[in-house]
Design an enzyme around this catalytic site. Structure first.
Site, PDB file in Angstrom:
ATOM      1  N   GLN A 254     -17.442 -52.873 -63.181  1.00 38.23           N
ATOM      2  CA  GLN A 254     -18.213 -53.289 -61.993  1.00 38.23           C
ATOM      3  C   GLN A 254     -19.689 -53.471 -62.350  1.00 38.23           C
ATOM      4  O   GLN A 254     -20.331 -54.454 -61.969  1.00 38.23           O
ATOM      5  CB  GLN A 254     -18.054 -52.243 -60.898  1.00 38.23           C
ATOM      6  CG  GLN A 254     -19.034 -52.374 -59.747  1.00 38.23           C
ATOM      7  CD  GLN A 254     -18.751 -51.390 -58.632  1.00 38.23           C
ATOM      8  OE1 GLN A 254     -17.883 -51.618 -57.830  1.00 38.23           O
ATOM      9  NE2 GLN A 254     -19.500 -50.294 -58.582  1.00 38.23           N
TER      10      GLN A 254
ATOM     11  N   LEU B 268     -20.021 -39.331 -50.451  1.00 39.79           N
ATOM     12  CA  LEU B 268     -20.968 -39.106 -51.548  1.00 39.79           C
ATOM     13  C   LEU B 268     -20.724 -37.764 -52.235  1.00 39.79           C
ATOM     14  O   LEU B 268     -20.414 -36.769 -51.589  1.00 39.79           O
ATOM     15  CB  LEU B 268     -22.404 -39.162 -51.021  1.00 39.79           C
ATOM     16  CG  LEU B 268     -22.814 -40.470 -50.330  1.00 39.79           C
ATOM     17  CD1 LEU B 268     -24.308 -40.448 -50.003  1.00 39.79           C
ATOM     18  CD2 LEU B 268     -22.478 -41.696 -51.176  1.00 39.79           C
ATOM     19  N   HIS B 269     -20.868 -37.764 -53.551  1.00 39.24           N
ATOM     20  CA  HIS B 269     -20.717 -36.543 -54.353  1.00 39.24           C
ATOM     21  C   HIS B 269     -21.878 -36.475 -55.342  1.00 39.24           C
ATOM     22  O   HIS B 269     -22.786 -37.325 -55.314  1.00 39.24           O
ATOM     23  CB  HIS B 269     -19.353 -36.510 -55.048  1.00 39.24           C
ATOM     24  CG  HIS B 269     -19.029 -37.760 -55.824  1.00 39.24           C
ATOM     25  ND1 HIS B 269     -19.755 -38.181 -56.909  1.00 39.24           N
ATOM     26  CD2 HIS B 269     -18.054 -38.691 -55.636  1.00 39.24           C
ATOM     27  CE1 HIS B 269     -19.257 -39.294 -57.375  1.00 39.24           C
ATOM     28  NE2 HIS B 269     -18.225 -39.644 -56.620  1.00 39.24           N
ATOM     29  N   GLU B 270     -21.820 -35.509 -56.248  1.00 42.90           N
ATOM     30  CA  GLU B 270     -22.921 -35.282 -57.174  1.00 42.90           C
ATOM     31  C   GLU B 270     -23.225 -36.528 -58.031  1.00 42.90           C
ATOM     32  O   GLU B 270     -24.365 -36.758 -58.415  1.00 42.90           O
ATOM     33  CB  GLU B 270     -22.606 -34.041 -58.035  1.00 42.90           C
ATOM     34  CG  GLU B 270     -23.646 -33.632 -59.044  1.00 42.90           C
ATOM     35  CD  GLU B 270     -25.077 -33.520 -58.499  1.00 42.90           C
ATOM     36  OE1 GLU B 270     -25.276 -33.154 -57.317  1.00 42.90           O
ATOM     37  OE2 GLU B 270     -26.016 -33.823 -59.276  1.00 42.90           O
TER      38      GLU B 270
ATOM     39  N   ASP C   7     -18.005 -46.757 -63.071  1.00 41.00           N
ATOM     40  CA  ASP C   7     -17.326 -48.042 -62.802  1.00 41.00           C
ATOM     41  C   ASP C   7     -17.966 -49.077 -63.723  1.00 41.00           C
ATOM     42  O   ASP C   7     -18.745 -49.928 -63.286  1.00 41.00           O
ATOM     43  CB  ASP C   7     -17.484 -48.432 -61.334  1.00 41.00           C
ATOM     44  CG  ASP C   7     -16.743 -47.479 -60.422  1.00 41.00           C
ATOM     45  OD1 ASP C   7     -15.523 -47.330 -60.591  1.00 41.00           O
ATOM     46  OD2 ASP C   7     -17.385 -46.841 -59.569  1.00 41.00           O
TER      47      ASP C   7
ATOM     48  N   HIS D 213     -23.121 -39.655 -56.997  1.00 43.86           N
ATOM     49  CA  HIS D 213     -24.025 -40.480 -56.179  1.00 43.86           C
ATOM     50  C   HIS D 213     -25.407 -39.823 -56.089  1.00 43.86           C
ATOM     51  O   HIS D 213     -26.431 -40.507 -56.137  1.00 43.86           O
ATOM     52  CB  HIS D 213     -23.472 -40.638 -54.758  1.00 43.86           C
ATOM     53  CG  HIS D 213     -22.149 -41.328 -54.677  1.00 43.86           C
ATOM     54  ND1 HIS D 213     -20.989 -40.679 -54.387  1.00 43.86           N
ATOM     55  CD2 HIS D 213     -21.810 -42.632 -54.847  1.00 43.86           C
ATOM     56  CE1 HIS D 213     -19.982 -41.535 -54.362  1.00 43.86           C
ATOM     57  NE2 HIS D 213     -20.451 -42.725 -54.651  1.00 43.86           N
TER      58      HIS D 213
ATOM     59  N   GLY E  32     -23.477 -46.523 -61.031  1.00 33.99           N
ATOM     60  CA  GLY E  32     -22.970 -45.571 -62.014  1.00 33.99           C
ATOM     61  C   GLY E  32     -22.185 -46.269 -63.120  1.00 33.99           C
ATOM     62  O   GLY E  32     -21.469 -47.239 -62.873  1.00 33.99           O
TER      63      GLY E  32
ATOM     64  N   MET F  64     -19.893 -46.572 -51.108  1.00 36.24           N
ATOM     65  CA  MET F  64     -18.924 -46.660 -50.012  1.00 36.24           C
ATOM     66  C   MET F  64     -18.817 -45.299 -49.326  1.00 36.24           C
ATOM     67  O   MET F  64     -17.804 -44.990 -48.691  1.00 36.24           O
ATOM     68  CB  MET F  64     -17.565 -47.120 -50.539  1.00 36.24           C
ATOM     69  CG  MET F  64     -17.632 -48.540 -51.103  1.00 36.24           C
ATOM     70  SD  MET F  64     -16.066 -49.415 -51.030  1.00 36.24           S
ATOM     71  CE  MET F  64     -15.040 -48.356 -52.002  1.00 36.24           C
TER      72      MET F  64
ATOM     73  N   ARG G  92     -12.148 -40.048 -55.474  1.00 39.42           N
ATOM     74  CA  ARG G  92     -10.685 -39.915 -55.477  1.00 39.42           C
ATOM     75  C   ARG G  92     -10.209 -38.558 -55.982  1.00 39.42           C
ATOM     76  O   ARG G  92      -9.034 -38.217 -55.805  1.00 39.42           O
ATOM     77  CB  ARG G  92     -10.063 -40.988 -56.374  1.00 39.42           C
ATOM     78  CG  ARG G  92     -10.255 -42.364 -55.812  1.00 39.42           C
ATOM     79  CD  ARG G  92      -9.912 -43.407 -56.849  1.00 39.42           C
ATOM     80  NE  ARG G  92     -10.204 -44.724 -56.321  1.00 39.42           N
ATOM     81  CZ  ARG G  92      -9.305 -45.658 -56.095  1.00 39.42           C
ATOM     82  NH1 ARG G  92      -8.053 -45.436 -56.352  1.00 39.42           N
ATOM     83  NH2 ARG G  92      -9.665 -46.823 -55.625  1.00 39.42           N
TER      84      ARG G  92
END
Ligand code: PAF
Length: 292
Positions: free
Chosen positions: A155, A34-36, A152, A38, A149, A31, A189
């Site tokens: 999920q 993006l961070h490390e 989650d 991702h 990942g 979504m 978050r």
């Protein structure tokens, strides 16, 4: 040079062409923001696949509160850069209109404990939204490997089950959670945490460690393991625990006595921010192994 598509027909044609040319396709659904964490998924996909498509779509169907959807960070320009730097060849960033037209009529729903407990209970409708958008993304991308990942974890278990049940031509690959040095799982978050909340947040990872230690030292009563995790969080006044749980890693039922591949999961609120985390531990023939 990375290619960016907004239209379903265009990205589909691009990925179909790649497969016709004998190239393999990797899909990294996100979504954005993006961070490390991702980036590690993109690198993993790029190691195994010739073409790597990162999807960036803030999916309205999986949000409960309209405010959450409105305040979700949207950082497409930097997302494209991060995707490119880590080996993606394609970004698919559709609009809501492109994905859902004038409204969604057909939705996908996975039944049973997998979607009813924990995040499913705390966020009604959330997993129907996830299952629906992921089914659409799989249908758009076509045969591929898709990288999710373990952060989650529920999920991931739902997507795995859905892909198997619907015979979708997608291999779902779970990748380890990326953590800061103090153990906090990376999440879009985390930027919402105040400095004090950020300092308190790693207690969630320590609580999972306490639960895993409890299992490793021979506890087979789920209640005892949950108590160990709850006690670890109780010492931190800034954190309100939503749940601490130990479940079977694929069905999300709670085995009693505990056995097999287990997942320890926690969710908590720090001020206005809700964080989740999890850890694997396996009990087999009297031996206990701690996972990621
Ligand atoms: O994990 C996420 O970012 C989202 O839930 C996903 C899988 C991209 C579906 O919108």
């Amino acid at each position: 040079m990375i290619e960016v598509f907004e239209a379903i027909a265009d990205v589909r044609a691009h990925l179909d062409r790649a497969r016709r040319d004998g190239r393999t396709v990797g899909l990294v659904p996100t979504m954005g923001a993006l961070h490390e964490g991702h980036a590690s998924l993109v690198r993993r996909a790029a190691e195994a696949c010739d073409v790597v498509c990162v999807t960036v779509f803030v999916n309205p169907l999986q949000f409960g509160e309209p405010e959450d959807l409105d305040s979700y960070p949207r950082t497409l320009a930097t997302d494209i850069l991060l995707a490119d730097e880590n080996g993606a060849t394609v970004v698919f960033a559709p609009t809501v209109q492109e994905m859902y037209g004038d409204g969604t009529v057909t939705t996908v729903s996975v039944a049973g404990p997998l979607t009813e407990v924990l995040e499913g209970a705390s966020r009604p409708g959330h997993f129907d939204g996830v299952a629906t958008v992921v089914t659409k993304l799989f249908a758009i991308a076509g045969p591929c490997r898709a990288y999710f990942g373990e952060k989650d974890y529920q999920q991931l278990a739902i997507v795995r089950r859905m892909a198997a049940d619907l015979s979708l031509p997608v291999e779902v690959i779970g990748c380890p959670t990326v953590r800061d040095d103090d153990g906090l799982a990376l999440s879009s978050r985390n930027v919402r945490l105040s400095p004090e909340e950020r300092r308190a947040a790693p207690v969630l990872h320590r609580a999972l460690g306490a639960g895993a230690d409890c299992v490793r030292s021979g506890a087979t009563d789920p209640g005892v393991v949950v108590d160990a995790m709850t006690a670890a969080v109780a010492g931190e006044p800034l954190i309100a625990l939503d749940y601490a749980a130990v479940v079977d890693a694929s069905t999300f039922a709670t085995p009693a006595p505990l056995h097999g591949d287990l997942r320890l999961l926690v969710a908590a609120r720090l001020g206005k921010t809700r964080l989740i985390d999890n850890l694997g531990v396996t009990v087999s023939d009297g031996t206990h192994r701690r996972g990621k």
